[in-house]
Design a protein around this motif. Structure first.
Motif, PDB file in Angstrom:
ATOM      1  N   ASP A  52       0.843  -1.188   0.000  1.00  0.00           N
ATOM      2  CA  ASP A  52       0.000   0.000   0.000  1.00  0.00           C
ATOM      3  C   ASP A  52       0.881   1.242   0.000  1.00  0.00           C
ATOM      4  O   ASP A  52       2.000   1.238   0.525  1.00  0.00           O
ATOM      5  CB  ASP A  52      -0.895   0.021   1.253  1.00  0.00           C
ATOM      6  N   ASP A  53       0.357   2.309  -0.596  1.00  0.00           N
ATOM      7  CA  ASP A  53       1.089   3.568  -0.545  1.00  0.00           C
ATOM      8  C   ASP A  53       1.260   4.026   0.896  1.00  0.00           C
ATOM      9  O   ASP A  53       2.295   4.567   1.284  1.00  0.00           O
ATOM     10  CB  ASP A  53       0.343   4.643  -1.346  1.00  0.00           C
ATOM     11  N   ASP A  54       0.236   3.797   1.698  1.00  0.00           N
ATOM     12  CA  ASP A  54       0.288   4.131   3.124  1.00  0.00           C
ATOM     13  C   ASP A  54      -0.265   2.944   3.908  1.00  0.00           C
ATOM     14  O   ASP A  54      -1.478   2.863   4.149  1.00  0.00           O
ATOM     15  CB  ASP A  54      -0.515   5.403   3.417  1.00  0.00           C
ATOM     16  N   PRO A  55       0.588   1.988   4.311  1.00  0.00           N
ATOM     17  CA  PRO A  55       0.108   0.779   4.990  1.00  0.00           C
ATOM     18  C   PRO A  55      -0.666   1.064   6.275  1.00  0.00           C
ATOM     19  O   PRO A  55      -1.533   0.290   6.670  1.00  0.00           O
ATOM     20  CB  PRO A  55       1.405   0.020   5.297  1.00  0.00           C
ATOM     21  N   ALA A  56      -0.347   2.176   6.939  1.00  0.00           N
ATOM     22  CA  ALA A  56      -0.999   2.479   8.222  1.00  0.00           C
ATOM     23  C   ALA A  56      -2.368   3.125   8.054  1.00  0.00           C
ATOM     24  O   ALA A  56      -3.109   3.270   9.032  1.00  0.00           O
ATOM     25  CB  ALA A  56      -0.105   3.404   9.045  1.00  0.00           C
ATOM     26  N   GLU A  57      -2.713   3.473   6.817  1.00  0.00           N
ATOM     27  CA  GLU A  57      -3.994   4.144   6.589  1.00  0.00           C
ATOM     28  C   GLU A  57      -5.165   3.193   6.868  1.00  0.00           C
ATOM     29  O   GLU A  57      -5.132   2.023   6.495  1.00  0.00           O
ATOM     30  CB  GLU A  57      -4.081   4.632   5.140  1.00  0.00           C
ATOM     31  N   GLY A  58      -6.170   3.688   7.534  1.00  0.00           N
ATOM     32  CA  GLY A  58      -7.365   2.890   7.791  1.00  0.00           C
ATOM     33  C   GLY A  58      -7.422   2.278   9.173  1.00  0.00           C
ATOM     34  O   GLY A  58      -8.454   1.730   9.566  1.00  0.00           O
ATOM     35  N   TYR A  59      -6.333   2.360   9.937  1.00  0.00           N
ATOM     36  CA  TYR A  59      -6.341   1.786  11.282  1.00  0.00           C
ATOM     37  C   TYR A  59      -6.925   2.791  12.269  1.00  0.00           C
ATOM     38  O   TYR A  59      -6.233   3.340  13.127  1.00  0.00           O
ATOM     39  CB  TYR A  59      -4.935   1.367  11.707  1.00  0.00           C
ATOM     40  N   LYS A  60      -8.204   3.026  12.117  1.00  0.00           N
ATOM     41  CA  LYS A  60      -8.911   3.943  13.001  1.00  0.00           C
ATOM     42  C   LYS A  60      -9.402   3.165  14.219  1.00  0.00           C
ATOM     43  O   LYS A  60      -9.956   2.072  14.113  1.00  0.00           O
ATOM     44  CB  LYS A  60     -10.096   4.576  12.280  1.00  0.00           C
ATOM     45  N   VAL A  61      -9.194   3.725  15.407  1.00  0.00           N
ATOM     46  CA  VAL A  61      -9.571   3.046  16.647  1.00  0.00           C
ATOM     47  C   VAL A  61     -11.081   3.068  16.828  1.00  0.00           C
ATOM     48  O   VAL A  61     -11.725   4.110  16.681  1.00  0.00           O
ATOM     49  CB  VAL A  61      -8.884   3.716  17.864  1.00  0.00           C
ATOM     50  N   ARG A  62     -11.640   1.905  17.146  1.00  0.00           N
ATOM     51  CA  ARG A  62     -13.077   1.813  17.413  1.00  0.00           C
ATOM     52  C   ARG A  62     -13.364   2.354  18.814  1.00  0.00           C
ATOM     53  O   ARG A  62     -12.730   1.968  19.790  1.00  0.00           O
ATOM     54  CB  ARG A  62     -13.538   0.354  17.313  1.00  0.00           C
ATOM     55  N   GLU A  63     -14.320   3.248  18.882  1.00  0.00           N
ATOM     56  CA  GLU A  63     -14.603   3.913  20.158  1.00  0.00           C
ATOM     57  C   GLU A  63     -15.114   2.920  21.207  1.00  0.00           C
ATOM     58  O   GLU A  63     -15.955   2.069  20.940  1.00  0.00           O
ATOM     59  CB  GLU A  63     -15.647   5.008  19.952  1.00  0.00           C
ATOM     60  N   GLY A  64     -14.560   3.039  22.411  1.00  0.00           N
ATOM     61  CA  GLY A  64     -15.051   2.254  23.542  1.00  0.00           C
ATOM     62  C   GLY A  64     -14.617   0.805  23.557  1.00  0.00           C
ATOM     63  O   GLY A  64     -15.190   0.005  24.294  1.00  0.00           O
TER      64      GLY A  64
END
Length: 434
Positions: free
Chosen positions: A108-120
């Motif tokens: 991926d151009d940005d491997p870390a993209e998309g790792y958004k933390v799920r709330e709670g």
């Protein structure tokens, strides 16, 4: 006599009995003074009203404080990690067995993209070790989804293979090594040594299993015994006579079959026994699931029944025997959360794998599936190309270990148990005496 001739000093009008003529000037002064005295009660009443307003002000302040504390307790949430602060490397690597055809890697151009933390959603690492060798007898990952009010527990057997060039290459010894290193480096208090060892152990699991661990908890076995005693014991059915003696470990097990309330010493015997299980350590972790279900029910019963002496004893033992970086606010938050969770909302599993000789070996494919389903706090799935990137949980020179590690997911043991079902039907654990 006309009104114009009335003497200004004539006070006869104040004396209806007509005796004014006999009153002296002193009597008249006394009469006026008594009038002034009679007026004082109304003045005193006005003055005494100040404490009344002071009490109202104090009540309002106390009410405001209670309201603020209640609001904090109701709405407080522990801090979650930043999406840009991943505890594991997301650069893709080859994940195929040595010597096999390797599919092309996608970058991926940005491997870390998309790792958004799920709330709670939080992960907590729970470790229990013995005081003598500091081996991790219990390693559990606990996921708390405070939005959906669910708990997921994954046990990592103490015999799990890990390639750290240890004496036994078992994960329980990995914690002992971290403990020894922390002791040699810090030489500080027991709490400081334990927390440093716990942090290293936490990072080992985070980096190789591609998980985020928010908090870690360390307990010694003597503390475990005291905590069980503090809550009045744990009601449980012992499925068969458990007998085992190991003087080297100071471990003596003698539990007759039948329903009983286990005290702290008996509870330790139950969760450490494995001698007669067909699959030894795997059988023990399933027995621990039975115990955890019963203990969870007992703790909730103590709190719901407002058993103040038991709650005080429990708080004391936890304070004396548990090491964690959690602050009081976080502890209260998760304690409140636990009270909202029913047994039907708790799932338990062992990290998927199978036995290979003296080791329990994880299965790569099945473990990744379980982590993504129950322990991934991110909105993006963990891919096979980053999971266990160094194959720490596999010995590629051992055919038996490699077979389990790379086997198809359906060929390994990865059963997920619901705590409500465990309470109703227990778990069938094969034993040698059958």
């Amino acid at each position: 006599m006309s009104n114009n001739n009335i003497n200004n000093d004539d006070v006869s009008m104040y004396y209806p009995d007509g005796d004014s003529a006999h009153m002296t000037d002193d009597d008249i002064s006394t009469q006026k003074l008594s009038k002034n005295i009679r007026k004082k009660p109304s003045y005193s009443k006005k003055k005494n009203s100040k404490p009344h307003w002071l009490i109202i002000a104090i009540v309002l302040v106390v009410y405001a404080v209670v309201l603020l504390v209640g609001s904090w307790f109701l709405f407080y949430k522990p801090e979650q990690p930043s999406s840009n602060d991943l505890p594991f490397d997301v650069t893709p690597v080859d994940s195929t067995p040595t010597g096999e055809d390797k599919p092309p890697l996608t970058h991926d151009d940005d491997p870390a993209e998309g790792y958004k933390v799920r709330e709670g959603v939080y992960n907590i690492l729970l470790v229990a070790h013995d005081k003598e060798a500091h081996l991790a007898d219990v390693t559990m990952l606990v996921n708390c989804d405070t939005v959906n009010n669910t708990i997921s527990v994954m046990q990592i057997p103490r015999d799990t293979y890990i390639g750290l060039k240890l004496t036994t290459n078992k994960i329980n010894e990995a914690f002992a090594r971290y403990y020894g290193s922390a002791w040699n480096l810090t030489g500080g208090s027991m709490k400081e040594v334990c927390l440093n060892a716990l942090k290293d152990y936490e990072e080992l699991l985070e980096q190789n299993l591609c998980i985020n661990i928010d908090y870690s908890i360390l307990m010694n076995l003597s503390g475990f015994r005291n905590i069980v005693d503090a809550i009045g014991g744990v009601p449980i059915y012992v499925p068969f006579d458990m007998e085992y003696n190991d003087p080297a470990q100071d471990l003596y097990i003698n539990l007759p079959e039948g329903y009983r309330v286990l005290n702290g010493d008996e509870a330790e015997q139950f969760v450490r026994f494995r001698d007669d299980y067909v699959q030894a350590d795997l059988g023990r972790v399933n027995a621990q699931k039975i115990f955890l279900t019963a203990m969870f029910s007992q703790v909730k019963s103590v709190v719901k029944n407002l058993d103040i002496p038991a709650m005080n004893a429990l708080a004391t033992e936890v304070s004396n025997n548990v090491y964690t970086e959690m602050n009081v606010s976080n502890i209260l938050f998760f304690a409140k959360f636990l009270l909202k969770v029913d047994l039907a909302q708790i799932n338990m599993t062992t990290i998927p794998g199978n036995m290979a000789g003296n080791h329990y070996v994880i299965n790569r494919e099945a473990t990744l599936e379980v982590i993504n389903q129950y322990f991934n706090i991110y909105t993006k799935k963990i891919s096979d190309s980053i999971f266990d990137r160094n194959k720490l949980f596999c010995d590629t020179s051992s055919e038996s270990i490699k077979k389990v590690y790379f086997d198809d997911a359906e060929n390994v043991l990865d059963h997920v148990y619901n705590a409500e079902d465990i309470k109703d039907n227990s778990i069938d654990i094969p034993i040698l005496k059958d």
